[in-house]
Design a protein around this motif. Structure first.
Motif, PDB file in Angstrom:
ATOM      1  N   ARG A  18       1.031  -1.067 -15.872  1.00 31.79           N
ATOM      2  CA  ARG A  18       0.739  -1.438 -14.481  1.00 31.79           C
ATOM      3  C   ARG A  18       2.008  -1.405 -13.635  1.00 31.79           C
ATOM      4  N   GLU A  72       2.862   2.128 -12.781  1.00 33.33           N
ATOM      5  CA  GLU A  72       2.009   2.664 -11.725  1.00 33.33           C
ATOM      6  C   GLU A  72       2.406   2.108 -10.364  1.00 33.33           C
ATOM      7  N   ALA A  73       2.827   0.843 -10.325  1.00 32.28           N
ATOM      8  CA  ALA A  73       3.165   0.207  -9.057  1.00 32.28           C
ATOM      9  C   ALA A  73       4.569   0.567  -8.557  1.00 32.28           C
ATOM     10  N   PRO A 103       7.538   2.403  -6.880  1.00 33.28           N
ATOM     11  CA  PRO A 103       7.515   3.383  -5.799  1.00 33.28           C
ATOM     12  C   PRO A 103       7.957   4.757  -6.290  1.00 33.28           C
ATOM     13  N   LYS A 104       7.324   5.763  -5.753  1.00 36.30           N
ATOM     14  CA  LYS A 104       7.624   7.138  -6.134  1.00 36.30           C
ATOM     15  C   LYS A 104       8.814   7.645  -5.317  1.00 36.30           C
ATOM     16  N   ASP A 136       3.344   2.431   2.043  1.00 38.47           N
ATOM     17  CA  ASP A 136       3.804   2.327   0.662  1.00 38.47           C
ATOM     18  C   ASP A 136       2.881   1.352  -0.071  1.00 38.47           C
ATOM     19  N   ASP A 137       2.851   1.413  -1.403  1.00 39.01           N
ATOM     20  CA  ASP A 137       2.028   0.497  -2.194  1.00 39.01           C
ATOM     21  C   ASP A 137       2.493  -0.946  -2.091  1.00 39.01           C
ATOM     22  N   ARG A 138       3.738  -1.133  -1.714  1.00 42.47           N
ATOM     23  CA  ARG A 138       4.283  -2.487  -1.608  1.00 42.47           C
ATOM     24  C   ARG A 138       3.933  -3.161  -0.288  1.00 42.47           C
ATOM     25  N   ASP A 139       3.351  -2.433   0.648  1.00 45.82           N
ATOM     26  CA  ASP A 139       2.983  -3.000   1.942  1.00 45.82           C
ATOM     27  C   ASP A 139       1.857  -4.010   1.782  1.00 45.82           C
ATOM     28  N   GLN A 157      -1.667  -5.499   2.012  1.00 50.82           N
ATOM     29  CA  GLN A 157      -2.949  -4.809   1.972  1.00 50.82           C
ATOM     30  C   GLN A 157      -4.024  -5.697   2.587  1.00 50.82           C
ATOM     31  N   ARG A 212      -9.653  -4.851   0.519  1.00 47.77           N
ATOM     32  CA  ARG A 212      -9.191  -3.810  -0.397  1.00 47.77           C
ATOM     33  C   ARG A 212      -8.668  -4.421  -1.696  1.00 47.77           C
ATOM     34  N   ARG A 264     -10.326  -3.918  -5.414  1.00 45.81           N
ATOM     35  CA  ARG A 264      -9.518  -3.402  -6.520  1.00 45.81           C
ATOM     36  C   ARG A 264      -9.584  -4.342  -7.723  1.00 45.81           C
TER      37      ARG A 264
END
Length: 184
Positions: free
Chosen positions: A40, A43-44, A46-47, A66-69, A71, A75, A79
């Protein structure tokens, strides 16, 4: 998980019994949890974005999403429900909770959804006349429900009439029909 069962079988083959077998199973479960947490986290993470041009150097993503923003709450809840396998139970709860909006106030005023199990929705009508009416409206209700919450959530509708009051009070009773009247 298959790996955990294999570890347990290996522990039994090694001659572990009782508390030693429990410790071995606990260790295997902790290792599996740690592996899942690492997956996990991967996956989390950042790219990196590759910027073309001179030198082709790597940079972190800029001010874009970004995924860290933060949410939206909906959502995040969806999830979590998908990860934990709650989505089918939530759709069942949606049908029961939003009943007046899904079928309209006319129908909702005269019947109550009792349960939804394995695609079968059980409705209790307020009178025998409304039970008959609901049986004739069954196809339209199924069409409305499938459009609102998705296909195959509700596959059948079972309509039951009103239930009369119970005349059995206390631990002792006399066999027989008891007082009868027309209910509904």
């Amino acid at each position: 998980m298959p790996g955990e069962q294999g570890d347990l079988l290996a522990g039994e083959r090694a001659g572990l019994r009782g508390a030693d077998l429990a410790r071995d199973a606990l260790r295997a479960a902790r290792e599996a949890t740690a592996r899942k947490a690492d997956e996990r986290a991967e996956e989390a993470r950042p790219k990196l974005r590759v910027v073309s041009g001179r030198g082709r150097r790597r940079r972190w993503s800029g001010s874009g999403p970004d995924d860290r923003d933060p949410q939206p709450f909906g959502r995040v809840v969806s999830r979590v429900s998908m990860d934990r396998g709650w989505s089918s139970r939530l759709t069942d709860a949606t049908v029961l909770g939003r009943w007046p909006q899904l079928v309209g106030s006319d129908v909702a005023d005269h019947c109550i959804p009792v349960s939804l199990r394995d695609g079968e929705l059980t409705l209790q009508a307020e009178s025998t006349a409304w039970a008959t009416q609901l049986r004739t409206l069954q196809r339209q209700l199924l069409t409305r429900l499938s459009a609102a919450v998705g296909p195959d959530v509700v596959r059948r509708i079972r309509v039951v009439g009103p239930s009369g009051p119970s005349w059995r009070h206390g631990p002792r009773h006399v066999r027989g029909r008891g007082p009868r009247d027309t209910y509904g």
